[in-house]
Enzyme design. Structure first.
Site, PDB file in Angstrom:
ATOM      1  N   LYS A 235      11.791 -16.124   6.409  1.00 11.50           N
ATOM      2  CA  LYS A 235      12.022 -14.695   6.992  1.00 11.50           C
ATOM      3  C   LYS A 235      10.873 -13.858   6.729  1.00 11.50           C
ATOM      4  CE  LYS A 235      14.960 -12.917   3.216  1.00 11.50           C
ATOM      5  NZ  LYS A 235      16.292 -12.639   2.633  1.00 11.50           N
TER       6      LYS A 235
ATOM      7  N   TYR B 295      -6.908  11.846  -3.551  1.00  9.20           N
ATOM      8  CA  TYR B 295      -6.067  13.135  -3.052  1.00  9.20           C
ATOM      9  C   TYR B 295      -5.156  13.466  -4.374  1.00  9.20           C
ATOM     10  CZ  TYR B 295      -6.484  11.329   1.582  1.00  9.20           C
ATOM     11  OH  TYR B 295      -7.195  10.991   3.003  1.00  9.20           O
TER      12      TYR B 295
HETATM   13  C1  LIG Z   1      16.205 -13.488   1.652  1.00  3.77           C
HETATM   14  C2  LIG Z   1      17.608 -14.186   1.552  1.00  3.77           C
HETATM   15  C3  LIG Z   1      17.449 -15.316   0.606  1.00  3.77           C
HETATM   16  C4  LIG Z   1      16.387 -15.785  -0.413  1.00  3.77           C
HETATM   17  O1  LIG Z   1      16.276 -14.962  -1.537  1.00  3.77           O
HETATM   18  P1  LIG Z   1      15.184 -15.130  -2.388  1.00  3.77           P
HETATM   19  O2  LIG Z   1      15.433 -14.071  -3.364  1.00  3.77           O
HETATM   20  O3  LIG Z   1      14.028 -14.730  -1.804  1.00  3.77           O
HETATM   21  O4  LIG Z   1      15.215 -16.620  -2.795  1.00  3.77           O
HETATM   22  C5  LIG Z   1      18.786 -16.016   0.416  1.00  3.77           C
HETATM   23  N1  LIG Z   1      19.641 -15.485   0.988  1.00  3.77           N
HETATM   24  C6  LIG Z   1      19.822 -14.314   2.006  1.00  3.77           C
HETATM   25  C7  LIG Z   1      21.161 -14.154   2.657  1.00  3.77           C
HETATM   26  C8  LIG Z   1      18.713 -13.790   2.130  1.00  3.77           C
HETATM   27  O5  LIG Z   1      18.693 -12.865   2.916  1.00  3.77           O
END
Ligand SMILES: *Cc1c(COP(=O)(O)O)cnc(C)c1O
Length: 377
Positions: free
Chosen positions: A37, A265
């Site tokens: 994702k 800043y």
């Molecule tokens: C993002 C996500 C993962 C992966 O998690 P990581 O900690 O990056 O391995 C697994 N399950 C769900 C439902 C997620 O949203």
């Protein structure tokens, strides 16, 4: 890197090696769900997913339809699980792209059943069970009703169940979540489970799958495959995974300033001696967290120099007073990764920036070109 003010280098051979390492440390018959994702955690979904396809993942998981469509364009056969709840207006795309949604509610099931009738296509689903995350999923005490509803919908086929841990570092709470999940499975699902039915919960932070009584037969890995370790002690925290991404910029200006001058800043840093200050050609508009001003450092020729004053959108300041005199315009500055035998882990920059590795990876912006090292081992 001529013509670039900042860039991220993505080493696909390392991605491949990390995947192999993780696979070797989980039971052989487990399915590997690769979570890609948010543009593969900022690494770029097309090059990373296509390399992952060649290196042995079983399924992909994404957050939404748009991300799923990018993977679907690369390969028609890959099972793609959508982790987030769908908007009703996205339902048509679900069928067109042949995706597997994670369902939480009776309402969603009715919607997908109708969709199946309209299109004449069977829809495979995974049921998400909320065992304590308090986000999506059917609350575990209500899950039986949802499962019955799936089984009584002839257009749907239940292909897996999943849950998600809220606080993986808390063993007691995670145990409670596992127990609730286990109860739902033994109460509502056939035993043995149908072939190719998958049960999954563990991600990079919570890999406890080696437990003997485990009901699980799949993992969902995001962060760890990119060679970044979660900030808690997980079962796989000690795997020698290597960071896939490094981030660099250049020195764009070097100037001398008198003692007592304030920097950037808010005047949060004051020079206590006559100093040589360098301007790095990147800021939080690229990837450098705002809060790492006065906290983190950057590497030039393998030497570490402190970031001084507040990070700005396009420029970040470093104190070069203790460096050699010939540091000049164009010099490469590394903010994440290795340089001449020294290194700054992404985890460290995240900590200094008061953020988490996941968010830091998501904040490498569009302005930053991704340079892919595609060599195979
Ligand atoms: C993002 C996500 C993962 C992966 O998690 P990581 O900690 O990056 O391995 C697994 N399950 C769900 C439902 C997620 O949203």
């Amino acid at each position: 890197m001529k013509g670039m003010r900042s860039w991220a280098e993505i080493d696909l051979a390392k991605l491949e090696r990390n995947l192999r390492l993780i696979r070797e440390s989980i039971p052989e018959d487990f399915k590997y769900i690769s979570v890609v994702k948010a543009d593969a955690y900022g690494h770029g979904i097309l090059p990373t997913a296509s390399r992952l396809m060649q290196s042995g993942v079983d399924l992909f998981a994404v957050a939404n339809i748009k991300e799923a469509s990018e993977i679907r364009e690369m390969g028609s056969g890959w099972p793609i699980l959508v982790l987030g709840p769908l908007l009703e207006e996205e339902d048509d795309a679900l069928v067109e792209l042949d995706l597997v949604p994670s369902v939480s509610s009776v309402e969603e099931i009715s919607r997908f059943q109708k969709l199946s009738k309209q299109t004449g296509k069977k829809i495979e689903v995974h049921l998400k069970v909320d065992t304590g995350m308090g986000r999506m999923g059917s609350w575990w005490e209500h899950a039986s009703t949802v499962i019955e509803k799936i089984y009584s919908s002839d257009g749907l086929e239940l292909k897996g169940v999943l849950t998600h841990f809220a606080e993986p570092s808390n063993e007691e709470f995670s145990r409670l979540q596992r127990d609730r999940f286990q109860k739902i499975i033994s109460k509502n699902l056939p035993s043995p489970l149908p072939p190719n039915f998958i049960v999954h919960a563990d991600n990079s932070s919570s890999l406890k799958i080696m437990e003997k009584d485990s009901v699980f037969n799949a993992v969902r890995i995001g962060l760890l495959q990119f060679g970044v370790t979660p900030p808690i002690d997980s079962a796989l925290a000690h795997l020698p995974v290597e960071p896939v991404l490094s981030f660099h910029a250049k020195l764009a200006l070097v100037k001398d300033l008198p003692a007592h001058t304030s920097i950037s800043y808010g005047r949060l840093h004051k020079l206590n001696r006559p100093s040589k200050i360098g301007i790095i050609s990147a800021g939080y508009g690229d990837a450098i967290p705002l809060h790492c001003g006065n906290q983190a450092s950057a590497l030039i020729r393998g030497q570490s120099y402190p970031i001084v004053g507040r990070v700005t959108m396009d420029q970040t300041l470093i104190d070069l007073t203790d460096g050699p005199n010939d540091l000049a315009n164009g010099e490469v500055v590394t903010l994440i990764g290795q340089q001449n035998g020294n290194s700054i882990p992404l985890e460290a920059l995240a900590l200094h920036g008061k953020t988490i590795p996941w968010e830091l990876l998501c904040s490498v912006t569009k302005r930053v070109p991704r340079i892919y090292l595609t060599k195979r081992e």
